[in-house]
Design a protein around this motif. Structure first.
Motif, PDB file in Angstrom:
ATOM      1  N   PHE A   6      69.409  64.157  57.150  1.00  0.00           N
ATOM      2  CA  PHE A   6      68.123  63.490  56.914  1.00  0.00           C
ATOM      3  C   PHE A   6      68.348  62.364  55.921  1.00  0.00           C
ATOM      4  CE2 PHE A   6      67.228  67.700  58.355  1.00  0.00           C
ATOM      5  CZ  PHE A   6      66.032  67.629  59.050  1.00  0.00           C
ATOM      6  N   ARG A   7      67.391  61.443  55.859  1.00  0.00           N
ATOM      7  CA  ARG A   7      67.508  60.392  54.840  1.00  0.00           C
ATOM      8  C   ARG A   7      66.119  59.943  54.403  1.00  0.00           C
ATOM      9  NH1 ARG A   7      64.501  56.747  57.208  1.00  0.00           N
ATOM     10  NH2 ARG A   7      65.335  55.459  58.885  1.00  0.00           N
ATOM     11  N   PHE A   8      66.053  59.533  53.134  1.00  0.00           N
ATOM     12  CA  PHE A   8      64.856  58.870  52.618  1.00  0.00           C
ATOM     13  C   PHE A   8      65.319  57.464  52.267  1.00  0.00           C
ATOM     14  CE2 PHE A   8      62.013  57.923  48.884  1.00  0.00           C
ATOM     15  CZ  PHE A   8      60.876  57.710  49.651  1.00  0.00           C
ATOM     16  N   ALA A   9      64.559  56.450  52.747  1.00  0.00           N
ATOM     17  CA  ALA A   9      65.078  55.075  52.681  1.00  0.00           C
ATOM     18  C   ALA A   9      64.056  54.091  52.103  1.00  0.00           C
ATOM     19  CB  ALA A   9      65.495  54.642  54.087  1.00  0.00           C
ATOM     20  N   PRO A  10      63.752  54.216  50.820  1.00  0.00           N
ATOM     21  CA  PRO A  10      62.732  53.334  50.228  1.00  0.00           C
ATOM     22  C   PRO A  10      63.260  51.929  49.932  1.00  0.00           C
ATOM     23  CG  PRO A  10      63.663  54.755  48.541  1.00  0.00           C
ATOM     24  CD  PRO A  10      64.313  55.157  49.836  1.00  0.00           C
ATOM     25  N   SER A  11      62.350  50.989  49.854  1.00  0.00           N
ATOM     26  CA  SER A  11      62.680  49.625  49.419  1.00  0.00           C
ATOM     27  C   SER A  11      62.238  49.481  47.966  1.00  0.00           C
ATOM     28  CB  SER A  11      61.930  48.602  50.269  1.00  0.00           C
ATOM     29  OG  SER A  11      62.318  48.729  51.603  1.00  0.00           O
ATOM     30  N   PRO A  12      63.133  49.002  47.097  1.00  0.00           N
ATOM     31  CA  PRO A  12      62.773  48.909  45.669  1.00  0.00           C
ATOM     32  C   PRO A  12      61.970  47.642  45.362  1.00  0.00           C
ATOM     33  CG  PRO A  12      65.069  48.317  45.989  1.00  0.00           C
ATOM     34  CD  PRO A  12      64.538  48.662  47.350  1.00  0.00           C
ATOM     35  N   SER A 203      67.900  42.142  58.826  1.00  0.00           N
ATOM     36  CA  SER A 203      66.461  42.387  58.822  1.00  0.00           C
ATOM     37  C   SER A 203      66.276  43.890  58.710  1.00  0.00           C
ATOM     38  CB  SER A 203      65.866  41.918  60.149  1.00  0.00           C
ATOM     39  OG  SER A 203      66.531  42.610  61.209  1.00  0.00           O
ATOM     40  N   TYR A 204      65.048  44.314  58.480  1.00  0.00           N
ATOM     41  CA  TYR A 204      64.774  45.753  58.422  1.00  0.00           C
ATOM     42  C   TYR A 204      65.296  46.443  59.688  1.00  0.00           C
ATOM     43  CZ  TYR A 204      62.199  49.960  59.519  1.00  0.00           C
ATOM     44  OH  TYR A 204      61.888  51.224  59.952  1.00  0.00           O
ATOM     45  N   HIS A 205      64.874  45.906  60.872  1.00  0.00           N
ATOM     46  CA  HIS A 205      65.211  46.576  62.137  1.00  0.00           C
ATOM     47  C   HIS A 205      66.725  46.746  62.302  1.00  0.00           C
ATOM     48  CE1 HIS A 205      61.138  46.485  63.501  1.00  0.00           C
ATOM     49  NE2 HIS A 205      61.071  45.165  63.612  1.00  0.00           N
ATOM     50  N   SER A 207      69.308  46.509  60.005  1.00  0.00           N
ATOM     51  CA  SER A 207      70.068  47.318  59.044  1.00  0.00           C
ATOM     52  C   SER A 207      69.726  48.801  59.171  1.00  0.00           C
ATOM     53  CB  SER A 207      69.916  46.813  57.607  1.00  0.00           C
ATOM     54  OG  SER A 207      68.679  46.264  57.392  1.00  0.00           O
ATOM     55  N   VAL A 208      68.479  49.098  59.530  1.00  0.00           N
ATOM     56  CA  VAL A 208      68.104  50.511  59.623  1.00  0.00           C
ATOM     57  C   VAL A 208      68.875  51.199  60.761  1.00  0.00           C
ATOM     58  CG1 VAL A 208      66.086  50.634  61.195  1.00  0.00           C
ATOM     59  CG2 VAL A 208      66.048  51.869  59.072  1.00  0.00           C
ATOM     60  N   VAL A 209      69.042  50.539  61.905  1.00  0.00           N
ATOM     61  CA  VAL A 209      69.757  51.228  62.996  1.00  0.00           C
ATOM     62  C   VAL A 209      71.258  51.315  62.705  1.00  0.00           C
ATOM     63  CG1 VAL A 209      68.083  50.673  64.820  1.00  0.00           C
ATOM     64  CG2 VAL A 209      70.030  49.207  64.502  1.00  0.00           C
ATOM     65  N   VAL A 221      62.933  60.971  59.562  1.00  0.00           N
ATOM     66  CA  VAL A 221      61.587  61.443  59.216  1.00  0.00           C
ATOM     67  C   VAL A 221      60.947  60.365  58.359  1.00  0.00           C
ATOM     68  CG1 VAL A 221      60.290  63.260  58.028  1.00  0.00           C
ATOM     69  CG2 VAL A 221      62.382  63.841  59.281  1.00  0.00           C
ATOM     70  N   ARG A 222      59.919  59.726  58.867  1.00  0.00           N
ATOM     71  CA  ARG A 222      59.312  58.603  58.139  1.00  0.00           C
ATOM     72  C   ARG A 222      57.859  58.465  58.556  1.00  0.00           C
ATOM     73  NH1 ARG A 222      62.761  54.000  61.455  1.00  0.00           N
ATOM     74  NH2 ARG A 222      61.791  54.371  63.480  1.00  0.00           N
ATOM     75  N   GLY A 223      57.147  57.554  57.902  1.00  0.00           N
ATOM     76  CA  GLY A 223      55.702  57.426  58.107  1.00  0.00           C
ATOM     77  C   GLY A 223      55.335  56.888  59.483  1.00  0.00           C
ATOM     78  N   ASP A 225      53.390  54.643  60.233  1.00  0.00           N
ATOM     79  CA  ASP A 225      53.264  53.169  60.311  1.00  0.00           C
ATOM     80  C   ASP A 225      54.509  52.548  60.958  1.00  0.00           C
ATOM     81  OD1 ASP A 225      54.584  54.115  58.020  1.00  0.00           O
ATOM     82  OD2 ASP A 225      54.137  52.320  56.857  1.00  0.00           O
ATOM     83  N   LEU A 226      55.625  53.295  60.984  1.00  0.00           N
ATOM     84  CA  LEU A 226      56.854  52.754  61.574  1.00  0.00           C
ATOM     85  C   LEU A 226      57.089  53.265  62.997  1.00  0.00           C
ATOM     86  CD1 LEU A 226      59.075  52.994  58.378  1.00  0.00           C
ATOM     87  CD2 LEU A 226      58.228  50.908  59.475  1.00  0.00           C
ATOM     88  N   PHE A 227      56.089  53.981  63.520  1.00  0.00           N
ATOM     89  CA  PHE A 227      56.269  54.612  64.836  1.00  0.00           C
ATOM     90  C   PHE A 227      56.736  53.614  65.895  1.00  0.00           C
ATOM     91  CE2 PHE A 227      54.802  56.202  68.959  1.00  0.00           C
ATOM     92  CZ  PHE A 227      55.285  57.496  68.942  1.00  0.00           C
ATOM     93  N   SER A 262      49.311  51.344  48.876  1.00  0.00           N
ATOM     94  CA  SER A 262      50.211  50.204  48.786  1.00  0.00           C
ATOM     95  C   SER A 262      50.950  50.270  47.457  1.00  0.00           C
ATOM     96  CB  SER A 262      49.404  48.914  48.907  1.00  0.00           C
ATOM     97  OG  SER A 262      49.626  48.092  47.804  1.00  0.00           O
ATOM     98  N   LYS A 263      52.143  49.660  47.451  1.00  0.00           N
ATOM     99  CA  LYS A 263      52.956  49.717  46.229  1.00  0.00           C
ATOM    100  C   LYS A 263      52.294  48.963  45.094  1.00  0.00           C
ATOM    101  CE  LYS A 263      57.597  50.749  47.749  1.00  0.00           C
ATOM    102  NZ  LYS A 263      58.477  50.226  48.767  1.00  0.00           N
ATOM    103  N   SER A 264      51.330  48.099  45.422  1.00  0.00           N
ATOM    104  CA  SER A 264      50.708  47.326  44.353  1.00  0.00           C
ATOM    105  C   SER A 264      49.531  48.077  43.714  1.00  0.00           C
ATOM    106  CB  SER A 264      50.249  45.972  44.892  1.00  0.00           C
ATOM    107  OG  SER A 264      49.518  46.168  46.072  1.00  0.00           O
TER     108      SER A 264
HETATM  109  N1  GLU Z   1      62.547  50.953  53.940  1.00  0.00           N
HETATM  110  C1  GLU Z   1      61.411  51.303  54.751  1.00  0.00           C
HETATM  111  C2  GLU Z   1      60.180  51.387  53.882  1.00  0.00           C
HETATM  112  O1  GLU Z   1      60.302  51.494  52.669  1.00  0.00           O
HETATM  113  C3  GLU Z   1      61.556  52.618  55.475  1.00  0.00           C
HETATM  114  C4  GLU Z   1      62.608  52.573  56.517  1.00  0.00           C
HETATM  115  C5  GLU Z   1      62.674  53.781  57.429  1.00  0.00           C
HETATM  116  O2  GLU Z   1      62.390  54.909  57.004  1.00  0.00           O
HETATM  117  O3  GLU Z   1      63.057  53.597  58.577  1.00  0.00           O
HETATM  118  O4  GLU Z   1      59.089  51.337  54.395  1.00  0.00           O
END
Ligand code: GLU
Length: 300
Positions: A6-12, A203-205, A207-209, A221-223, A225-227, A262-264
């Motif tokens: 599994f992975r958690f992949a946040p953007s800082p 890009s996001y797409h 690097s993520v793959v 496993v992610r939100g 919104d990315l479906f 939102s992060k803000s």
């Molecule tokens: N980095 C993305 C974000 O923070 C998530 C990427 C993913 O889980 O595929 O929304």
């Protein structure tokens, strides 16, 4: 059977909020329930928005929640050469072209074409690329690049689709319309997506793959919104010959008024809640996750 990964992949690019806490804790809990591994990946390709203090806060917040992850942490900004290689490979297949319009020019082109009928939008609501850069001649492209114009490298979706039969993915969670099980991918809904830019060779797409494959991730496993991004991810996996993980898109945590977090927004930032005296158990309660591992977490 090797253990699931599994992975958690946040953007800082901001402080984590309770929506991130839910996603991270769910990954952590599922990994422990299934005897799996949990990786942490810092998705920091956007040099303009990502900041070291947000990255430091991610480690702090996750550790405070009681989450542990494998080291080393993969930081995407250190792997641009890897992503560039994939872009080159797609370019070698004739699937990439540069476009030179600014955001404002794209908005103007869309407005011009929107005569009565709305211009098509992607699943995130952004207009599909309206320009004609695909038909520029090679020497025109070279001249514009040599002039130093900023550019985006786009996937020629029509050409890419000729390489792909029906694409689908295994969805263990649920999409925005209740989609689950075997879901058909619709990458064409995204038009000629941007895979890299002059200043950022990915890009996001993309690097993520690449990272999910490189890191041996079996369960994404992610939100929710990315479906529909998964459609693009499946297409890229197919084009680049990468394995496909199974996906679990989870519910999104909303604020009291039912809006997406939102992060803000400071109100739901973990560090803010911690400062007000909240405990990790309080956060679990807030996002409706049990404190023990005996509960079935596999419902969307
Ligand atoms: N980095 C993305 C974000 O923070 C998530 C990427 C993913 O889980 O595929 O929304």
């Amino acid at each position: 059977m090797p253990p699931p990964v599994f992975r958690f992949a946040p953007s800082p690019n901001g402080y984590l909020h309770i929506g991130h806490a839910y996603s991270a804790l769910l990954n952590f809990d599922l990994a422990r329930q299934r005897g799996g591994r949990l990786l942490l990946r810092i998705e920091d390709i956007d040099g303009a928005r990502c900041r070291p203090e947000f990255e430091a806060a991610i480690y702090q917040d996750l550790a405070w929640l009681g989450i542990s992850w494998e080291m080393p942490v993969r930081r995407q900004s250190l792997h641009f050469a890897r992503y560039r290689e994939a872009v080159d490979r797609l370019a070698g297949m004739g699937l990439i072209y540069p476009s030179f319009e600014s955001r404002a020019e794209i908005a103007r082109l869309v407005a011009e074409r929107e005569t009565g009928v709305p211009w098509p939008r992607d699943p995130d609501g952004a207009p599909l690329y309206p320009g004609a850069a695909k038909s520029l001649l090679p020497e025109q492209r070279e001249r514009l690049i040599a002039e130093g114009l900023p550019y985006a490298l786009r996937l020629d979706m029509a050409a890419a689709l000729t390489h792909a039969q029906t694409l689908e993915w295994a969805e263990q969670g649920e999409g925005p319309g209740g989609e689950t099980g075997v879901v058909a991918a619709h990458p064409q809904a995204w038009g000629d997506v941007i895979l890299a830019r002059k200043e950022t060779p990915t890009s996001y797409h993309l690097s993520v793959v690449i990272d999910d494959a490189l890191q041996g991730v079996t369960d994404v496993v992610r939100g929710r919104d990315l479906f529909w991004s998964t459609s693009v991810h499946r297409l890229l996996q197919h084009l680049l010959g990468l394995p496909q993980p199974v996906y679990r898109h989870h519910r999104l945590i909303e604020d009291a008024a039912g809006h997406k977090l939102s992060k803000s927004t400071q109100a739901t930032a973990l560090r803010e809640l911690r400062g007000q005296g909240a405990t990790p158990a309080d956060i679990r309660r807030l996002v409706d996750l049990p404190n023990d591992l005996t509960t079935d977490l596999t419902k969307p």
